[in-house]
Design an enzyme around this catalytic site. Structure first.
Site, PDB file in Angstrom:
ATOM      1  N   ASP A 169      -7.389 -56.238  -5.293  1.00  0.00           N
ATOM      2  CA  ASP A 169      -6.722 -57.198  -4.419  1.00  0.00           C
ATOM      3  C   ASP A 169      -7.792 -58.120  -3.841  1.00  0.00           C
ATOM      4  OD1 ASP A 169      -4.863 -58.579  -3.017  1.00  0.00           O
ATOM      5  OD2 ASP A 169      -4.421 -56.992  -1.570  1.00  0.00           O
ATOM      6  N   HIS A 199     -13.833 -52.205   7.836  1.00  0.00           N
ATOM      7  CA  HIS A 199     -12.646 -53.067   7.694  1.00  0.00           C
ATOM      8  C   HIS A 199     -11.378 -52.403   8.198  1.00  0.00           C
ATOM      9  CE1 HIS A 199     -11.204 -50.605   4.419  1.00  0.00           C
ATOM     10  NE2 HIS A 199     -10.303 -51.480   4.033  1.00  0.00           N
TER      11      HIS A 199
END
Length: 686
Positions: A333, A620
């Site tokens: 992605d 993240h």
């Protein structure tokens, strides 16, 4: 009529009409033919010899298994348990698309006849990998390729542009996990693909290491500070630098458990064939890649991924002719990222009733779920332009505010993007998904945080690049510890093409998040009867998670131009960095960390220490503690939903059963991850 026949008949009555016994008999005959038909390696070899482009159209499922089991042949299988049925059915449907190749399908008896016939319709279409246009006027060739005659069915001429059936682009059929950073290893290990002998001979030889006990493995792991462990050279073959892992004590235990599960508890053959590689070993394997500098870094939210671990950061010297670029270091992605949008609403403005209305408006306006179509119309010309211009396209077409651009990394545009390097197939997948969230851990919440990426377009770019890079590795004799690290030299044709295509996919992701922002502003306006500008719905910042960027960093006292791979990690530049917008220069780059459902999210800023030690990178998110399969088996979706409701959280999800995958129990403690990053000095809480 027995019970089984009655079920078949009722299914046909629903889908085809009950008064057509000829169709019922014909359909049963077709289903019976697929029950048990095994394929030998020789059969597959002959079939693929007639289609040189077959490997060009493989899904990533076959690519994964190709690297793990050369020459092995298996049978598509759908497990009877609910936890596995979704995963395995998708694998079968992917494998069904291989040209002229039929695998057995041990279907659940309760499966609908419509699903079985759907697979047949896909398999009956012309091969998606034919290099020549389909000629429906050549009756002789047609008879050879399709010996079965279809009575009473008029042939339809198909143009070259229509050769790939729409069903084969259906994301529900193709890639249910296209919105994830990586394919889970347990899904990848189910598929198989035949390989030509000449391809096997050309492949680089994988270094073989003997199986060590856990205690022997741990001798290579040294604690060098309260938040950093170092994996020294020798842990895996050919390490050029160390692997530095930023973790606290609790997070360290999870990594050690992964390592324990794959050490001396399994025999040599099982160890070599296993598709699961613990994150520590993955980070060390990255440290063995050509051209890497300083170290292979892993952030506190690290967990096992495809090739690179999730949370991995690695930089490669662009002046080194052997330095590489790897799709596994970016993820499937591409530019999966997060943006934060503020409002002037207070907690009292969003009571329970309004919260439900708002959740419903967001769900109604923003398409989500596996295979979800886009909320923004997009032509072929539009797509080519946005792939190269990024957020500028969204601004020109009224889907973004002008100021949004300066609050995106790279101003919402990768300058190396080249739309011609993105395949027609990737473009077709992306064109219908613009302005959609997708599935997995992608979400939109209030105050508005949007997490999504490049969807099927980015996934297709990565899939195709892996196949091309396999060839480049054979040609350039690049040796790897793990086939999932498939790569090419940055300066090679394949390396430049992937960098251009990846940049274009990153631009698509920025536009996608911009379009979702447009739809979110629209939803808020509907609920509160005020203009988005009156609601002060300005963009705070937009960050990338999965990306490779050309940046300048100081290494051993010398400034170097590096290609920095950040996979499941976030850029965190310090104050006064020239890349930052003026309003953030004095404080540093905003870093947006999404928590799990039911837990908090964070806004951090970058630090000077992080710039020096981790190429300006930090975590993240929370990072998975359980795999998706483990989550589905261990947790009950109704209990998860009830708990969220008790905590005052309104949620809308395309498939309620999938909420178990994103439950807080499936992740590490996000607060511990953030505290570890702050203690390590690589980012700071706002």
């Amino acid at each position: 009529m027995n019970e089984e026949d009655a079920d078949e008949s009722s299914a046909h009555e629903l889908h085809h009409g009950a008064n057509n016994p000829h169709r019922v008999r014909k359909f049963r005959k077709r289903v019976k033919k697929t029950e048990v038909k095994k394929v030998t390696v020789d059969d597959e070899q002959k079939q693929l010899n007639g289609d040189q482009s077959a490997l060009e159209e493989e899904s990533i499922f076959q690519v994964n298994r190709q690297r793990l089991s050369r020459g092995k042949v298996g049978v598509g299988h759908a497990d009877e348990t609910k936890a596995q049925s979704r995963q395995d059915t998708n694998v079968e449907e992917i494998v069904d698309e291989m040209p002229n190749l039929v695998l057995s399908a041990n279907k659940d008896p309760a499966e609908s006849m419509e699903d079985v016939e759907k697979n047949h319709r896909i398999r009956d279409t012309e091969s998606i990998s034919n290099s020549e246009p389909i000629n429906h006027n050549d009756t002789a060739d047609t008879k050879k390729k399709n010996p079965r005659k279809r009575r009473g069915r008029k042939k339809k001429h198909i143009t070259p542009e229509e050769q790939i059936p729409e069903a084969e682009y259906d994301d529900a059929v193709h890639d249910p996990n296209e919105d994830e950073d990586d394919y889970p290893p347990d899904i990848a290990s189910h598929s198989v693909t035949p390989v030509k002998n000449e391809d096997i001979e050309k492949e680089p030889t994988k270094p073989q290491a003997s199986i060590r006990s856990l205690m022997e493995e741990l001798t290579f792991l040294k604690r060098i500070s309260s938040t950093k462990y170092r994996v020294h050279k020798g842990f895996v073959p050919n390490m050029k630098v160390s692997a530095d892992i930023i973790v606290n004590d609790d997070l360290e235990n999870l990594l050690i458990q992964e390592l324990r599960d794959t050490c001396s508890c399994c025999d040599t053959k099982t160890h070599q064939d296993s598709s699961f590689i613990p994150a520590l070993r993955q980070a060390a394997n990255v440290a063995a890649l050509p051209g890497i500098v300083k170290a292979s870094f892993a952030m506190p939210d690290v967990h096992s991924g495809y090739g690179f671990c999730i949370g991995n950061v690695a930089a490669f010297d662009m002046d080194d002719k052997d330095a590489i670029i790897s799709p596994g270091g970016v993820g499937f992605d591409i530019n999966c990222g997060v943006r934060l949008i503020r409002t002037n609403l207070t907690e009292k403005d969003v009571d329970e009733k309004v919260r439900e209305e708002l959740a419903e408006a967001l769900y109604r306006n923003i398409p989500c779920g596996v295979g979800s179509g886009g909320g923004i119309p997009c032509t072929n010309d539009d797509l080519d332009k946005l792939l190269e211009t990024g957020v500028d396209w969204a601004i020109e077409n009224g889907f973004a505010w002008k100021e949004d651009k300066i609050h995106c990394e790279e101003n919402g545009k990768m300058s190396l993007a080249d739309s011609s390097c993105v395949s027609a197939r990737a473009k077709k997948r992306g064109r219908k998904q613009l302005g959609s969230l997708g599935a997995g851990n992608h979400y939109a919440e209030v105050c508005i945080m949007i997490h999504t990426g490049s969807r099927g377009l980015g996934h297709q770019v990565a899939t195709e690049a892996l196949i091309e890079m396999d060839k480049a590795m054979a040609r350039d004799k690049i040796e790897l510890n793990d086939r999932q690290l498939s790569c090419a030299r940055i300066s090679s044709r394949e390396g430049k093409a992937y960098l251009a295509a990846m940049s274009a996919a990153a631009n698509f992701a920025w536009v996608n998040r911009s379009c979702i922002t447009y739809l979110a502003r629209k939803a808020f306006s509907e609920v509160f009867k005020r203009d988005p500008d009156d609601l002060d719905m300005h963009l705070i910042y937009d960050v990338c998670h999965n990306i490779a960027k050309v940046e300048k960093h100081v290494v051993d006292g010398e400034e170097k131009t590096l290609l920095v791979h950040r996979k499941g990690s976030t850029r965190a530049f310090p104050p006064h960095h020239p890349s930052l917008p003026d309003d953030y220069k004095s404080i540093g780059q905003p870093v947006l960390i999404g928590g799990t459902m039911g837990t908090c999210s964070y806004v951090l800023v970058g630090t000077d220490r992080g710039m020096k030690e981790t190429f300006g990178s930090t975590c993240h998110g929370a990072g998975r503690a359980l795999s998706r399969n483990q989550s589905r088996k261990k947790l009950n979706h109704e209990e998860v939903l009830d708990k969220l409701k008790e905590n005052g959280i309104s949620i809308r999800v395309a498939s309620p059963k999938l909420v178990t995958e994103e439950a807080p129990e499936s992740y590490k403690d996000v607060c511990e991850v953030i505290e570890t990053c702050e203690e390590a000095g690589i980012s700071q809480k706002v």
